[in-house]
Design a protein around this motif. Structure first.
Motif, short mmCIF file in Angstrom:
data_model
loop_
_atom_site.label_atom_id
_atom_site.label_comp_id
_atom_site.label_asym_id
_atom_site.label_seq_id
_atom_site.Cartn_x
_atom_site.Cartn_y
_atom_site.Cartn_z
N ASN A 104 -20.56 -2.42 35.19
CA ASN A 104 -20.67 -1.16 34.27
C ASN A 104 -21.85 -0.36 34.31
O ASN A 104 -21.73 0.97 34.05
CB ASN A 104 -19.77 -1.65 32.94
CG ASN A 104 -18.47 -1.76 33.07
OD1 ASN A 104 -17.77 -1.04 33.56
ND2 ASN A 104 -17.91 -2.72 32.03
N ILE B 138 -6.23 7.64 40.60
CA ILE B 138 -7.27 6.55 40.25
C ILE B 138 -8.52 7.63 39.99
O ILE B 138 -8.95 8.21 40.96
CB ILE B 138 -7.42 5.50 41.14
CG1 ILE B 138 -6.36 4.68 41.20
CG2 ILE B 138 -8.78 4.71 40.82
CD1 ILE B 138 -6.23 3.51 41.92
N LEU B 139 -9.19 7.50 38.75
CA LEU B 139 -10.40 8.40 38.58
C LEU B 139 -10.31 9.59 38.89
O LEU B 139 -11.15 10.45 39.54
CB LEU B 139 -11.60 7.72 39.36
CG LEU B 139 -12.11 6.33 38.95
CD1 LEU B 139 -13.34 5.74 39.80
CD2 LEU B 139 -12.40 6.14 37.53
N LYS C 2 -13.96 0.12 32.90
CA LYS C 2 -14.02 1.49 32.22
C LYS C 2 -12.76 2.09 32.54
O LYS C 2 -11.99 2.94 31.56
CB LYS C 2 -14.86 2.59 33.02
CG LYS C 2 -16.57 2.11 32.77
CD LYS C 2 -17.52 2.91 33.46
CE LYS C 2 -18.82 2.39 33.33
NZ LYS C 2 -19.86 2.82 34.28
N THR C 3 -12.07 1.82 33.49
CA THR C 3 -10.51 2.48 33.98
C THR C 3 -9.68 1.28 34.02
O THR C 3 -10.07 0.33 35.04
CB THR C 3 -10.50 3.50 34.93
OG1 THR C 3 -11.43 4.31 34.71
CG2 THR C 3 -9.33 3.93 35.26
N ILE C 4 -8.52 1.17 33.04
CA ILE C 4 -7.36 0.10 33.37
C ILE C 4 -6.36 0.94 34.13
O ILE C 4 -5.70 1.79 33.42
CB ILE C 4 -7.19 -0.70 32.05
CG1 ILE C 4 -8.55 -1.49 31.58
CG2 ILE C 4 -6.02 -1.62 32.54
CD1 ILE C 4 -8.37 -2.15 30.41
N PHE C 5 -5.98 0.20 35.19
CA PHE C 5 -4.72 1.16 36.01
C PHE C 5 -3.56 0.00 35.89
O PHE C 5 -3.77 -1.03 36.71
CB PHE C 5 -5.34 1.39 37.55
CG PHE C 5 -4.25 2.45 37.93
CD1 PHE C 5 -4.20 3.66 37.77
CD2 PHE C 5 -3.22 1.98 38.88
CE1 PHE C 5 -3.31 4.61 38.38
CE2 PHE C 5 -2.37 2.66 39.42
CZ PHE C 5 -2.59 3.83 39.20
N GLU D 121 2.42 2.58 36.02
CA GLU D 121 2.24 4.05 36.08
C GLU D 121 3.56 4.65 36.86
O GLU D 121 4.23 4.21 37.91
CB GLU D 121 1.10 4.13 36.97
CG GLU D 121 -0.33 3.56 36.52
CD GLU D 121 -0.81 4.21 35.26
OE1 GLU D 121 -0.63 5.18 35.22
OE2 GLU D 121 -1.34 3.49 34.37
N ASP E 82 -18.64 2.81 38.33
CA ASP E 82 -17.23 2.87 37.74
C ASP E 82 -16.56 1.75 38.00
O ASP E 82 -16.36 1.28 39.17
CB ASP E 82 -16.68 4.05 38.15
CG ASP E 82 -17.43 5.32 37.68
OD1 ASP E 82 -17.61 5.25 36.38
OD2 ASP E 82 -17.39 6.54 38.26
N THR E 83 -16.05 1.06 37.01
CA THR E 83 -15.16 -0.04 37.26
C THR E 83 -13.48 0.15 37.18
O THR E 83 -13.31 0.95 36.05
CB THR E 83 -15.62 -1.25 36.40
OG1 THR E 83 -15.64 -0.70 34.97
CG2 THR E 83 -16.88 -2.03 36.81
N VAL E 84 -12.65 -0.37 38.18
CA VAL E 84 -11.33 0.13 37.65
C VAL E 84 -10.71 -1.24 37.78
O VAL E 84 -10.83 -1.90 39.04
CB VAL E 84 -10.90 0.99 38.97
CG1 VAL E 84 -9.29 1.18 38.76
CG2 VAL E 84 -11.59 2.41 38.74
N TYR E 85 -9.78 -1.53 37.06
CA TYR E 85 -9.09 -3.00 36.83
C TYR E 85 -7.67 -2.57 37.33
O TYR E 85 -6.94 -1.62 36.62
CB TYR E 85 -9.01 -3.54 35.49
CG TYR E 85 -8.21 -4.47 35.21
CD1 TYR E 85 -7.80 -5.25 36.14
CD2 TYR E 85 -7.97 -4.91 33.98
CE1 TYR E 85 -6.80 -6.50 36.16
CE2 TYR E 85 -6.86 -5.94 33.67
CZ TYR E 85 -6.53 -6.79 34.65
OH TYR E 85 -5.40 -7.79 34.47
#
Ligand code: S3P
Length: 169
Positions: free
Chosen positions: A91, A163-164, A148-151, A156, A95-98
């Protein structure tokens, strides 16, 4: 921009990471492949010859080496965020995306990819695999949730995914 894709084994980090990198015109690194190349061994060999603890150290070293790249999409291993301070480190450094998936979806995918994954290779497909996924995911969720972002890959509505802010297809 440094993007770390995180999530459980089988959630699609490498597949979607490749697509995202293409859209962004950025290089892509799969952290497991990077570790294998550096070690000259497969992940399965590292686990069986040197143990998981050693693997986790190599994984953290590999992660830290990603600062050599300023613009990159990195697909992490399923356990990467859950050891040492790796999640906080990611972090702070990108940028972190789950990529979030249900245990049922993960199970369907992991049945096919079991053999190369040391943590699940010996589990039977009756109950052991799904039970492992459910309990491990519960323990890992607090780490993954710091992204930072949970996908939510299954809820969806839009396709292609965004994404982002980037459309990936
Ligand atoms: C692991 C996931 C694997 C790999 C190793 C351990 C884990 O990566 O790093 O087998 O602890 O969940 P993938 O998530 O790419 O399968």
């Amino acid at each position: 921009m440094r993007i770390f894709l995180i999530g459980f084994m089988g959630c699609g980090k490498s597949y979607n990471g490749t697509r995202l990198a293409k859209v962004l015109n950025m290089p892509f690194v799969d952290l497991d492949n990077y570790i294998e190349e550096k070690a000259g061994k497969t992940i399965a060999e590292i686990f069986s010859e040197q143990g998981e603890e050693h693997f986790r150290k190599l994984e953290q070293q590999a992660l830290h080496q990603m600062t050599a790249f300023d613009n990159i999409v990195i697909s992490c291993g399923g356990g990467t965020p859950c050891f040492f301070d790796n999640m906080e480190w990611m972090n702070e450094n990108g940028d972190t995306v789950y990529l979030k998936c249900t245990p049922q979806t993960l199970e369907k995918r992991l049945v096919k990819g079991k053999a190369k994954r040391p943590l699940i290779k010996d589990l039977d497909e009756q109950n052991e695999l799904i039970n492992f996924i459910k309990s491990k995911l519960e323990k890992r969720e607090p780490f993954y949730s710091k992204a930072k972002t949970i996908f939510n890959t299954e809820s969806e509505q839009y396709e292609p995914w965004i994404i982002l802010g980037h459309k990936i297809s």
